[in-house]
Every structure is written in structure tokens, then in C-alpha cells.
Write an enzyme that holds these catalytic residues in place. Structure first.
Site, PDB file in Angstrom:
ATOM      1  CG  HIS A  33     -21.914  51.235  -8.587  1.00  0.00           C
ATOM      2  ND1 HIS A  33     -21.751  52.575  -8.805  1.00  0.00           N
ATOM      3  CD2 HIS A  33     -20.754  50.817  -8.018  1.00  0.00           C
ATOM      4  CE1 HIS A  33     -20.545  52.956  -8.400  1.00  0.00           C
ATOM      5  NE2 HIS A  33     -19.917  51.906  -7.912  1.00  0.00           N
TER       6      HIS A  33
HETATM    7  C1  UD1 Z   1     -16.556  47.534  -6.930  1.00  0.00           C
HETATM    8  C2  UD1 Z   1     -15.922  48.339  -5.807  1.00  0.00           C
HETATM    9  C3  UD1 Z   1     -16.532  49.726  -5.763  1.00  0.00           C
HETATM   10  C4  UD1 Z   1     -16.459  50.422  -7.106  1.00  0.00           C
HETATM   11  C5  UD1 Z   1     -17.060  49.522  -8.183  1.00  0.00           C
HETATM   12  C6  UD1 Z   1     -16.836  50.155  -9.525  1.00  0.00           C
HETATM   13  C7  UD1 Z   1     -15.200  47.128  -3.769  1.00  0.00           C
HETATM   14  C8  UD1 Z   1     -15.557  46.807  -2.375  1.00  0.00           C
HETATM   15  N1  UD1 Z   1     -16.168  47.715  -4.507  1.00  0.00           N
HETATM   16  O1  UD1 Z   1     -17.925  47.375  -6.620  1.00  0.00           O
HETATM   17  O2  UD1 Z   1     -15.811  50.525  -4.827  1.00  0.00           O
HETATM   18  O3  UD1 Z   1     -17.179  51.617  -7.043  1.00  0.00           O
HETATM   19  O4  UD1 Z   1     -16.413  48.239  -8.155  1.00  0.00           O
HETATM   20  O5  UD1 Z   1     -17.772  49.746 -10.452  1.00  0.00           O
HETATM   21  O6  UD1 Z   1     -14.112  46.867  -4.191  1.00  0.00           O
HETATM   22  N2  UD1 Z   1     -20.210  41.634 -11.292  1.00  0.00           N
HETATM   23  C9  UD1 Z   1     -20.357  41.201 -12.591  1.00  0.00           C
HETATM   24  N3  UD1 Z   1     -19.318  41.380 -13.456  1.00  0.00           N
HETATM   25  C10 UD1 Z   1     -18.151  41.933 -13.082  1.00  0.00           C
HETATM   26  C11 UD1 Z   1     -17.990  42.340 -11.754  1.00  0.00           C
HETATM   27  C12 UD1 Z   1     -19.036  42.189 -10.871  1.00  0.00           C
HETATM   28  O7  UD1 Z   1     -21.394  40.689 -12.981  1.00  0.00           O
HETATM   29  O8  UD1 Z   1     -17.256  42.051 -13.922  1.00  0.00           O
HETATM   30  C13 UD1 Z   1     -21.343  41.479 -10.343  1.00  0.00           C
HETATM   31  C14 UD1 Z   1     -21.280  40.199  -9.530  1.00  0.00           C
HETATM   32  O9  UD1 Z   1     -22.599  39.781  -9.308  1.00  0.00           O
HETATM   33  C15 UD1 Z   1     -20.666  40.659  -8.222  1.00  0.00           C
HETATM   34  C16 UD1 Z   1     -21.210  42.087  -8.086  1.00  0.00           C
HETATM   35  O10 UD1 Z   1     -21.292  42.566  -9.414  1.00  0.00           O
HETATM   36  O11 UD1 Z   1     -21.018  39.865  -7.144  1.00  0.00           O
HETATM   37  C17 UD1 Z   1     -20.339  43.005  -7.246  1.00  0.00           C
HETATM   38  O12 UD1 Z   1     -19.002  43.021  -7.724  1.00  0.00           O
HETATM   39  P1  UD1 Z   1     -17.789  43.488  -6.770  1.00  0.00           P
HETATM   40  O13 UD1 Z   1     -16.511  43.459  -7.505  1.00  0.00           O
HETATM   41  O14 UD1 Z   1     -17.858  42.764  -5.475  1.00  0.00           O
HETATM   42  O15 UD1 Z   1     -18.124  44.968  -6.371  1.00  0.00           O
HETATM   43  P2  UD1 Z   1     -18.745  46.166  -7.221  1.00  0.00           P
HETATM   44  O16 UD1 Z   1     -20.153  46.354  -6.768  1.00  0.00           O
HETATM   45  O17 UD1 Z   1     -18.464  45.970  -8.653  1.00  0.00           O
HETATM   46  N1  UDP Z   2     -18.484  54.616 -16.628  1.00  0.00           N
HETATM   47  C1  UDP Z   2     -18.469  54.071 -17.918  1.00  0.00           C
HETATM   48  N2  UDP Z   2     -19.593  53.415 -18.356  1.00  0.00           N
HETATM   49  C2  UDP Z   2     -20.715  53.281 -17.588  1.00  0.00           C
HETATM   50  C3  UDP Z   2     -20.713  53.845 -16.291  1.00  0.00           C
HETATM   51  C4  UDP Z   2     -19.577  54.492 -15.835  1.00  0.00           C
HETATM   52  O1  UDP Z   2     -17.483  54.190 -18.637  1.00  0.00           O
HETATM   53  O2  UDP Z   2     -21.688  52.692 -18.048  1.00  0.00           O
HETATM   54  C5  UDP Z   2     -17.264  55.285 -16.128  1.00  0.00           C
HETATM   55  C6  UDP Z   2     -17.434  56.721 -15.667  1.00  0.00           C
HETATM   56  O3  UDP Z   2     -17.207  57.627 -16.720  1.00  0.00           O
HETATM   57  C7  UDP Z   2     -16.399  56.870 -14.560  1.00  0.00           C
HETATM   58  C8  UDP Z   2     -16.274  55.461 -14.010  1.00  0.00           C
HETATM   59  O4  UDP Z   2     -16.848  54.586 -14.973  1.00  0.00           O
HETATM   60  O5  UDP Z   2     -15.136  57.242 -15.085  1.00  0.00           O
HETATM   61  C9  UDP Z   2     -17.003  55.346 -12.697  1.00  0.00           C
HETATM   62  O6  UDP Z   2     -17.055  54.029 -12.304  1.00  0.00           O
HETATM   63  P1  UDP Z   2     -18.049  53.498 -11.199  1.00  0.00           P
HETATM   64  O7  UDP Z   2     -19.193  54.411 -11.063  1.00  0.00           O
HETATM   65  O8  UDP Z   2     -18.313  52.079 -11.518  1.00  0.00           O
HETATM   66  O9  UDP Z   2     -17.142  53.493  -9.888  1.00  0.00           O
HETATM   67  P2  UDP Z   2     -16.818  54.598  -8.765  1.00  0.00           P
HETATM   68  O10 UDP Z   2     -16.282  55.788  -9.439  1.00  0.00           O
HETATM   69  O11 UDP Z   2     -18.078  54.845  -8.008  1.00  0.00           O
HETATM   70  O12 UDP Z   2     -15.824  53.897  -7.911  1.00  0.00           O
END
Ligand code: UD1
Ligand code: UDP
Length: 357
Positions: free
Chosen positions: A205
Site C-alpha cells: 500500500h
Molecule cells: C496512510 C499513511 C501511511 C500508513 C497507512 C496505513 C500518511 C502519509 N500515510 O497511508 O503511513 O502506512 O495510512 O494504512 O499518513 N482511503 C479510503 N478509505 C480510508 C482511507 C483512505 O478509501 O479510510 C483511500 C483514499 O482513496 C485515499 C487513499 O486511500 O486517497 C490514501 O489514504 P491516505 O490516508 O492519504 O494514506 P494511506 O495510503 O492510507
Molecule cells: N492489518 C489488518 N488487516 C489488514 C492488513 C493489515 O489488521 O487487512 C494490520 C496489521 O496486522 C498491522 C497493521 O494493520 O498491525 C499494519 O497496517 P498498515 O500496513 O496499513 O500500515 P503500516 O504498518 O505500513 O504503517
């Protein structure tokens, strides 16, 4: 003492849960502020429910946006609430936009900031999280480093020794608190018709991977090659960001890769714990795979979790398909004898004790 816990995304909810539980156990005066950076049910509410967390007192409903939009909305929203609530300390965890904006808002109001998971560095500045980590660490008063290595990084950047505490990572607490329950309760293997070690688990992601067509293609091709080599499927619970980019790039998913919706924590721990190997670009999963002794290949060129490489639980493959396959084969031929470097599962207890002092 009034504690304010600010969180906004899936990993923050999970890794903050042991700290929240500790506050409840010790009957401390604490409140939760949710920025709602993550808002989809399966990235947000499901974790509050499963982890039995109290409703946040405040919800900013910031949602998605550009970095500036999201960070600015959080900054403005958090400031208003902090001015009203006047807490003694704000706690943030990790490296998201929620973390940076909240820490900055608090620091400017001279409210103490505690940064959990401080001192992580990938030394790759194009990663948005790297900027967030550096800036958050440098405006925090209490830096809770998960390992000695993270502490040394902070010391080298000029942060005072007296402000840094090596506590372990709360992810260990979260795994220990929930794995038993996951083993007992989750029916995800039956639901997906999977057997123990009979599949690979993948997540991808990160912006620098999924927003780049070549890198995303490389990851999928690499996963397909691993799957074909062993005649086992790859299960990919897909983050909405990655799903959106697959659609934008019109990429056709290889047959051996099964896309599923993101899973709740109990199902996810169970599916991680029974996987043959994990392919991921997630920070939390590099740690969890190390803790649960499941070999991991990280689909990146760098990592802020070098401890996992050092103990031998993880290899960096980048996104070249052949290299992904090569790393998977190497990891599968290794003995799983490594030691978890992220602590004993008492990080939350230590953090709260330090705050109380
Ligand atoms: C964010 C964090 C990342 C973290 C990740 C965990 C930042 C810069 N990034 O990335 O460090 O690893 O969360 O999963 O803070 N979207 C949805 N539903 C949601 C949230 C997001 O559909 O509830 C979609 C939207 O299209 C959005 C895209 O995901 O534009 C990205 O969401 P965003 O919160 O900007 O960053 P993540 O990629 O989720
Ligand atoms: N996780 C979850 N369901 C999923 C994918 C991830 O519960 O479908 C959990 C996973 O066990 C871990 C956390 O989400 O604890 C990691 O989140 P993510 O990879 O979104 O973010 P990052 O750790 O890279 O910031």
C-alpha cells in the site's frame, strides 16, 4: 495528569490499543481524539470494536486529501481541541500525517508531546512517512524508542539522552494480547478455504509502490512467480489506495493472486500466523512477521526496521520480480530461529510509567 491520545489510521489504532488499555487499567484521566484520516469501516471502526476500545471523545472527520490539505486540516482541528481541553501531554504513535500534524499543534501550544515508535529512519526522503518521523521526533519531549538502535539514531541527531526511553514496540503488546484470541475465534482460514502454510500473504500500500505503475506491476509479477513456483495462492487483502491505483492503471491481476477486502485484526493475525511467507511493504507487518516467526520479504529498497534484517526474519527485495522470487526462496530455506528485537510485550506499561514519573 490529563493525557490526550491522538490517532487516525489503522496501524495507529492497533499500536495505540495497549496504551489505551493501560490507561484504563490504571484509571488515568485520558481522552482519545480520532482524526479519521482512515474512515472506511474496515480500516477504522472494526479495530475499535475488536480491540474493545472506548469511543473517541473527538472526531475531526478529516478524511482523505493531498498531504497539505490533510496535514493542515488536522493541525487546525487539533489546535482548537487542545486549546479547549488543555491536556498535560499528547501521545502520538508512528509516522502518519496525523502524527506529524498533531505533534506540531501540541508543541506550538507548549503542550508536551510523547512520540511512541520514535527514532525510526529509512533514510529515504521521498517516503512521506520519513519526513513525518523526523519532524515529529524533533518536536517531541518524550521519545519512546522501540530499540537501542532507534535510540542511537536520535542521539546522533542531537536529541538529549534524558528525553529518550527504550521501551520496546507496542506492536508486541498488541500481538501478545490478541493472538490467542485470534487463534480461537477467527474462522478466516475455513472461510477462504486455506490450510496452514498453504498460501502466501501479501500486502502492498505504500505510496512509492502502488502509485508507481512499474513498481506495482513488478510486485504483482513477483508475487505471481512465487505463487507458481510453489503452486500455492497469494492472498492479498488490498488497501483502498492500492485498489484505486490498480483501477487507474488498468492493471489485470494475475489469477494466482486472490484480492480480498482488508481484514479485521483477529482475522489478520490468524492469516499472518499461518502463512508460508509474507510479502509486504507494510511497517507493522515487518514487525509482526518477526514476532510470529513467519519469514518476510519486504517489497521495498530500504527499511526503517533494520532490526528485522539483522535478526534474519526479513529480506529487502525491492520490486524486481526475479529478486522477489530469489528473496522468497532464500527466506523459505532459512531456519526460523531469530529472536524478536522489539521487546517483551510490556511497552505500554513502561510508557505509562515514564509519563507518570
Ligand atoms: C496512510 C499513511 C501511511 C500508513 C497507512 C496505513 C500518511 C502519509 N500515510 O497511508 O503511513 O502506512 O495510512 O494504512 O499518513 N482511503 C479510503 N478509505 C480510508 C482511507 C483512505 O478509501 O479510510 C483511500 C483514499 O482513496 C485515499 C487513499 O486511500 O486517497 C490514501 O489514504 P491516505 O490516508 O492519504 O494514506 P494511506 O495510503 O492510507
Ligand atoms: N492489518 C489488518 N488487516 C489488514 C492488513 C493489515 O489488521 O487487512 C494490520 C496489521 O496486522 C498491522 C497493521 O494493520 O498491525 C499494519 O497496517 P498498515 O500496513 O496499513 O500500515 P503500516 O504498518 O505500513 O504503517
Amino acid at each position: 495528569m490529563k493525557i490526550f491520545i491522538i490517532l487516525g489510521t489503522r496501524p495507529e489504532i492497533i499500536k495505540m490499543s495497549p496504551v489505551i488499555r493501560e490507561c484504563i487499567k490504571k484509571k488515568l484521566d485520558f481522552s482519545i481524539l480520532h482524526t479519521n484520516q482512515h474512515y472506511s469501516e474496515n480500516l477504522d471502526k472494526v479495530f475499535f470494536k475488536e480491540l474493545n476500545l472506548p469511543e473517541p471523545k473527538y472526531n475531526l472527520n478529516v478524511g482523505s486529501g493531498t498531504h497539505a490539505e490533510q496535514t493542515a486540516k488536522i493541525l487546525v482541528g487539533v489546535e482548537k481541541i487542545l486549546l479547549k481541553e488543555k491536556p498535560d501531554i499528547v501521545l502520538v504513535e508512528g509516522d502518519t500525517n496525523t502524527v506529524l500534524a498533531s505533534a506540531l499543534a501540541a508543541a506550538k501550544l507548549h503542550i508536551r508531546v510523547g512520540h511512541i515508535e520514535a527514532g525510526l529512519r529509512s533514510y529515504y526522503r521521498e517516503m512521506p512517512e520519513e519526513i513525518n518521523r523526523i519532524l515529529t521526533d524533533h518536536c517531541s519531549d518524550l521519545l519512546f524508542a522501540p530499540t537501542k538502535k532507534a535510540k542511537d539514531i536520535l542521539l546522533n541527531e542531537g536529541i538529549f539522552n534524558k528525553n529518550i526511553f527504550v521501551t520496546g514496540n507496542t506492536v508486541v503488546d498488541a500481538v501478545f494480547e490478541n493472538l490467542k484470541l485470534a487463534k480461537k475465534k477467527s474462522k478466516i482460514l475455513e472461510k477462504l478455504n486455506l490450510s496452514k502454510r498453504g498460501y502466501f500473504l501479501m500486502t502492498a500500500h505504500r505510496a512509492e509502490n502502488v502509485d508507481n505503475k512499474d513498481r506495482l506491476r513488478g510486485i504483482l509479477k513477483g508475487a505471481e512467480m512465487v505463487s507458481k513456483k510453489f503452486s500455492l495462492p497469494v492472498i492479498y487483502p488490498i488497501h483502498p489506495r492500492a485498489r484505486k491505483m490498480l483501477e487507474n492503471f488498468k492493471i489485470v491481476i494475475p489469477k494466482s493472486i486472490n484480492l480480498i477486502e482488508p481484514l479485521g485484526y483477529l482475522d489478520f493475525l490468524k492469516i499472518e500466523n499461518n502463512a508460508k511467507l509474507i510479502l509486504t511493504d507494510s511497517g507493522g507487518m515487518q514487525e509482526e512477521s518477526c514476532i510470529m516467526k513467519i519469514p518476510c520479504v519486504t517489497l521495498r529498497d530500504n527499511t526503517e526496521r533494520p532490526e528485522t534484517i539483522e535478526v534474519g526474519s526479513n529480506l529487502l527485495s525491492g520490486t524486481d520480480p526475479l529478486r522477489i522470487l530469489e528473496c522468497a526462496l532464500k527466506m523459505l530455506n532459512k531456519r526460523k530461529k531469530w529472536k524478536n528485537p522489539f521487546g517483551s510485550g510490556k511497552a505500554a506499561e513502561k510508557i505509562i510509567k515514564i509519563i507518570q514519573k
